[in-house]
Design an enzyme around this catalytic site. Sequence first.
Site, short mmCIF file in Angstrom:
data_model
loop_
_atom_site.label_atom_id
_atom_site.label_comp_id
_atom_site.label_asym_id
_atom_site.label_seq_id
_atom_site.Cartn_x
_atom_site.Cartn_y
_atom_site.Cartn_z
N THR A 148 1.34 -1.93 0.62
CA THR A 148 0.70 -3.23 0.64
C THR A 148 0.85 -3.61 2.08
OG1 THR A 148 1.31 -3.80 -1.66
CG2 THR A 148 1.13 -5.66 -0.14
N ASN A 183 -2.04 -1.21 -3.86
CA ASN A 183 -0.83 -0.79 -4.59
C ASN A 183 -0.09 0.30 -3.82
OD1 ASN A 183 1.10 -1.13 -6.53
ND2 ASN A 183 0.20 0.32 -7.94
N1 GLY Z 1 0.84 -3.78 -5.92
C1 GLY Z 1 2.03 -4.46 -5.60
C2 GLY Z 1 2.02 -5.88 -6.03
O1 GLY Z 1 0.98 -6.50 -6.06
O2 GLY Z 1 3.04 -6.40 -6.38
#
Ligand code: GLY
Length: 533
Positions: free
Chosen positions: A343, A363
């Site tokens: 992220t 993600n």
């Molecule tokens: N994909 C990590 C989150 O949104 O927490």
Amino acid sequence: MTQHAVAMPDSFSADAALAVLNEGGNAVDAAIAAQFVLAVTYPEAGNIGGGGFMLIHKDGQQHFLDYREMAPGRAHRDMYLDENGDVIPYASLFGTLAAGIPGTVEGMWQAHQRHGTLPWARLVQPAVMLAAEGFVVPEKLAGRISRYIERIEARDIDVNFAEFFADAKAGETFVQTELAVTLMRIRDKGADGFYRGTTASIISEFMADNGGLINEDDLAAYTAQWRQPITAQWRDYTVVTSPPTSSGGIAILQWLGMYDRVEQRLGVEMKHNSVDYMHVLAEVGKRVFADRGEYLGDPDFVDVPTGDLLNDDYLDQRAAPIQLGKLSLTESVKPGLKESEDTTHFSIVDSMGNAVSNTTTINLSFGSGVVVEGAGFILNDEMDDFSAKEGVPNFFGAIGGKANAIAPYKRMLSSMSPTIVLQEGRVKMVTGSPGGTTILTSVYQSILNALVFNMPVEAVVNTPRFHHQLLPEHLIRHHPGIDASTLNALVDMGYNLRESEFGDLHVILKTEQGLTAASEARGRGKAVVEVTE
Ligand code: GLY
């Protein structure tokens, strides 16, 4: 003296954001330009195939934009379970089936419609140029790409990532022609350049040919949501942070609130990264994650009891059993009300005092590993942030139940936590980080580092952090650099320890001398403060 500042995940996004600010654009304009640049130069997490959250402080008001992905219309609760009801390994992590409907382009479009001042095309153009003419690949990015290709090959995962990225070599110019053409459509047609017409039909046909679910109706149905940010008083500050679909705001405020309660009860100020400090914050983390797993999900589908979870009496009651020197049994920590991760984040403050805190994701690093052929962008694997089966941990070890079960057009729970701290109505701190569930920790510990321990901004982002989240039992993950005697004492108490490098903080902090900014040294970020007059 007026100043502006950026703290960005890479130099390309920093330079693009600064150019916009120097042309008279505001923090939102700079954020839009940076987001599109990151889709080109930061492919492990920057994106147009994912989603995110943008928190804006503008003209004294706060706004929160939820551009999180949504489950496709044909998604269903048990889509990742086999005939025995067991979770199918990797199904929600790799390949087209792992992708939610991307939200980033609609998010940037909405942000621009409400708060942008420079022309949309001007803001998308730097990304077009970097994709069409190429950029020189930083060594750290080349390393991440080659390690990722090795990993997917070793596990025999059938995705097309290497076809598009194997040529990205350190120090060489890397051109992304298909992505450039997609970005040109976005530049020229706005959100319709992605959600309708040519791009939408390319995505839909690619999905149909490769076992995915997203179709043209799904893309046309996607909406980003403006939500009320969570705002709370904490010590002398107002913390403005992320509401559900993020778990972040609730978690951060629970963490800060319970920490204060335990410290007041003990009557001593805990020393930073001491045994007591790490133990108390781990105990709080157990309770935060028990609540997260039970109550949090998409607020358009479930009633999230935000007020109850942040209520003073509730936090008193939750913090009361925490004792120094004694670990709570994991199974005894129930929800309280009756219950290579990647992220990326950036922070911006403009010379008018407006701020943007923006976290965006596909993600895992490089998302689903799938590039949409003909459109050149990486698809997210955000479906793994849903709870595929009640009580079964996702990639980040987070469990969930009904509140975060899969449903058509529902958004998956997130830990992304863009946060702005105000003092007397003005921006004191802009913070955020990647790192799955460790985002919550990076953000709340950055706030403690800056505003309780008064660290300068470089130390705020680089001081070793530690994370505990209920499960795995008694496990504290910690950065290198924590004192060995402290770690030994935690082991003696019953903790298991794992050294791990999580997070990549990008923080702007206002001091008496003016703005200061820093990006975590482990990453390839760039933070700059400029005097504007
Ligand atoms: N994909 C990590 C989150 O949104 O927490």
